[in-house]
Design an enzyme around this catalytic site. Structure first.
Site, PDB file in Angstrom:
ATOM      1  N   ASP A  18     -32.269  36.828 -25.389  1.00  0.00           N
ATOM      2  CA  ASP A  18     -31.419  35.838 -26.063  1.00  0.00           C
ATOM      3  C   ASP A  18     -29.978  36.335 -26.157  1.00  0.00           C
ATOM      4  O   ASP A  18     -29.726  37.537 -26.260  1.00  0.00           O
ATOM      5  CB  ASP A  18     -31.975  35.572 -27.468  1.00  0.00           C
ATOM      6  CG  ASP A  18     -31.388  34.301 -28.073  1.00  0.00           C
ATOM      7  OD1 ASP A  18     -30.899  33.440 -27.309  1.00  0.00           O
ATOM      8  OD2 ASP A  18     -31.410  34.170 -29.309  1.00  0.00           O
ATOM      9  N   HIS A  35     -25.654  33.076 -18.361  1.00  0.00           N
ATOM     10  CA  HIS A  35     -27.004  33.127 -17.778  1.00  0.00           C
ATOM     11  C   HIS A  35     -26.993  33.936 -16.480  1.00  0.00           C
ATOM     12  O   HIS A  35     -27.929  34.678 -16.196  1.00  0.00           O
ATOM     13  CB  HIS A  35     -27.539  31.716 -17.538  1.00  0.00           C
ATOM     14  CG  HIS A  35     -27.723  30.919 -18.805  1.00  0.00           C
ATOM     15  ND1 HIS A  35     -28.395  31.423 -19.902  1.00  0.00           N
ATOM     16  CD2 HIS A  35     -27.321  29.670 -19.161  1.00  0.00           C
ATOM     17  CE1 HIS A  35     -28.397  30.517 -20.876  1.00  0.00           C
ATOM     18  NE2 HIS A  35     -27.751  29.445 -20.449  1.00  0.00           N
ATOM     19  N   LEU A 129     -45.462  47.664 -11.000  1.00  0.00           N
ATOM     20  CA  LEU A 129     -45.057  46.971 -12.232  1.00  0.00           C
ATOM     21  C   LEU A 129     -45.472  45.504 -12.135  1.00  0.00           C
ATOM     22  O   LEU A 129     -45.156  44.835 -11.153  1.00  0.00           O
ATOM     23  CB  LEU A 129     -43.534  47.048 -12.400  1.00  0.00           C
ATOM     24  CG  LEU A 129     -42.932  46.242 -13.561  1.00  0.00           C
ATOM     25  CD1 LEU A 129     -43.269  46.874 -14.915  1.00  0.00           C
ATOM     26  CD2 LEU A 129     -41.400  46.136 -13.438  1.00  0.00           C
TER      27      LEU A 129
HETATM   28  C1  IPE Z   1     -35.581  31.701 -26.923  1.00  0.00           C
HETATM   29  O1  IPE Z   1     -34.215  31.607 -27.123  1.00  0.00           O
HETATM   30  C2  IPE Z   1     -35.936  31.286 -25.530  1.00  0.00           C
HETATM   31  C3  IPE Z   1     -35.490  32.161 -24.459  1.00  0.00           C
HETATM   32  C4  IPE Z   1     -34.886  33.308 -24.589  1.00  0.00           C
HETATM   33  C5  IPE Z   1     -35.807  31.710 -23.134  1.00  0.00           C
HETATM   34  P1  IPE Z   1     -33.550  30.298 -27.767  1.00  0.00           P
HETATM   35  O2  IPE Z   1     -32.099  30.554 -27.779  1.00  0.00           O
HETATM   36  O3  IPE Z   1     -34.004  29.078 -27.065  1.00  0.00           O
HETATM   37  O4  IPE Z   1     -34.161  30.314 -29.239  1.00  0.00           O
HETATM   38  P2  IPE Z   1     -33.680  29.560 -30.558  1.00  0.00           P
HETATM   39  O5  IPE Z   1     -33.456  28.126 -30.179  1.00  0.00           O
HETATM   40  O6  IPE Z   1     -32.418  30.200 -31.004  1.00  0.00           O
HETATM   41  O7  IPE Z   1     -34.790  29.778 -31.527  1.00  0.00           O
HETATM   42  C1  IPE Z   2     -31.080  32.889 -23.793  1.00  0.00           C
HETATM   43  O1  IPE Z   2     -29.735  32.835 -24.109  1.00  0.00           O
HETATM   44  C2  IPE Z   2     -31.394  32.242 -22.469  1.00  0.00           C
HETATM   45  C3  IPE Z   2     -32.090  30.948 -22.580  1.00  0.00           C
HETATM   46  C4  IPE Z   2     -32.564  30.432 -23.669  1.00  0.00           C
HETATM   47  C5  IPE Z   2     -32.245  30.195 -21.355  1.00  0.00           C
HETATM   48  P1  IPE Z   2     -29.128  31.592 -24.886  1.00  0.00           P
HETATM   49  O2  IPE Z   2     -28.651  30.610 -23.880  1.00  0.00           O
HETATM   50  O3  IPE Z   2     -30.066  31.061 -25.887  1.00  0.00           O
HETATM   51  O4  IPE Z   2     -27.893  32.269 -25.588  1.00  0.00           O
HETATM   52  P2  IPE Z   2     -27.323  31.949 -27.034  1.00  0.00           P
HETATM   53  O5  IPE Z   2     -28.445  32.174 -28.014  1.00  0.00           O
HETATM   54  O6  IPE Z   2     -26.850  30.530 -27.031  1.00  0.00           O
HETATM   55  O7  IPE Z   2     -26.214  32.939 -27.208  1.00  0.00           O
HETATM   56 MG    MG Z   3     -30.376  31.490 -27.856  1.00  0.00          MG
END
Ligand code: IPE
Ligand code: IPE
Ligand code: MG
Length: 247
Positions: A18, A35, A129
């Site tokens: 995240d 990303h 792995l």
């Molecule tokens: C969790 O992150 C999903 C992934 C890392 C793929 P999110 O950014 O979607 O989670 P929330 O919405 O903050 O809980």
């Molecule tokens: C996690 O990073 C990746 C996905 C959920 C696809 P985020 O896109 O949720 O990044 P933040 O939380 O907005 O910084």
């Molecule tokens: Mg996020």
């Protein structure tokens, strides 16, 4: 079996990657740039797991709920998945990585589905792995699909039969579950399998999560006493375990 952590590395590490969006926003870049940087961070993490002898790495790449994001971000993530496969699979193969995609594939395009199946086929003989990429995955989806599978076969629903019907039946449960990006929640990740995982939350945003951050998580893991319901004295062997149920 219940055990205290030792100097060994965790057998199975799972990660909620995240913080990509915040990494990009801080730099006045579009979220998709975060990303993309996240994919580079993931390649580095796979290499680090190989070097440390970790047997299974499972990452959360796209959740069932991530469809609710703006459509350009969702389509950007789908495109990035396809591009990353093309770019990364040859080197994963060279390094003995066995790739699995875990999640509901039905909503993905035919082209993406074919790409996932090919990448899995091409790496299926590898064993250094096991690398699980959870894409269009949700813990609730997994529990529901396992129960549906058992019901359609007329099989009894037990913990063991559920375990075997889950999308992650090919690997042991995660020992260490890391979430980057500072949030203290599971967000529908491995709800069934994380029952006894050690949790580690890092404030680092995923693109910044490097080898040192992984080593810190492993070091913290090693200090944890995994009791699996027993007492500390039982786990450390000071009293006998006559009543202990094998875990
Ligand atoms: C969790 O992150 C999903 C992934 C890392 C793929 P999110 O950014 O979607 O989670 P929330 O919405 O903050 O809980
Ligand atoms: C996690 O990073 C990746 C996905 C959920 C696809 P985020 O896109 O949720 O990044 P933040 O939380 O907005 O910084
Ligand atoms: Mg996020």
């Amino acid at each position: 079996m219940a055990s205290t952590s030792s100097t060994a590395v965790p057998r199975h590490v799972a990660i909620v990657m995240d913080g990509n969006g915040r990494w990009a926003t801080k730099r006045f870049l579009p979220r998709i740039a975060g990303h993309k940087q996240g994919v580079d961070s993931l390649s580095r993490c796979v290499r680090a797991c190989l070097e440390r002898g970790i047997g299974v790495l499972t990452v959360f790449a796209f959740s069932s709920e991530n469809w609710n994001r703006p459509s350009d971000e969702v389509s950007g993530l789908m495109e990035l998945l396809a591009l990353s496969l093309a770019k990364e699979v040859p080197s994963l193969n060279e390094n003995g990585v066995q790739l699995h995609f875990v999640g509901d594939r039905q909503r993905l395009s035919d082209k993406v589905q074919a790409g996932l199946a090919k990448a899995e086929r091409d790496t299926s003989a590898n064993s250094r792995l096991v690398f699980n990429v959870c894409f269009n995955y949700g813990g609730r989806w997994d529990i529901a699909q396992a129960a549906q599978k058992l019901a359609s076969r007329g099989e009894a629903i037990t913990e063991l039969s559920m375990d075997r019907a889950m999308a992650m039946a090919h690997v042991p449960d995660p020992d260490l579950l890391i979430r980057t990006g500072g949030e203290l929640r599971i967000s529908n990740f491995l709800l069934w399998q994380a029952a006894y995982s050690e949790l580690h939350f890092s404030d680092k945003l995923w693109p910044e999560f490097d080898e040192a951050a992984l080593d810190e998580a492993i070091a913290v893991f090693r200090t944890r006493e995994r009791r699996f319901g027993q007492t500390s004295a039982q786990v450390s062997g000071q009293v006998n375990n006559d009543n202990a149920k094998a875990a």
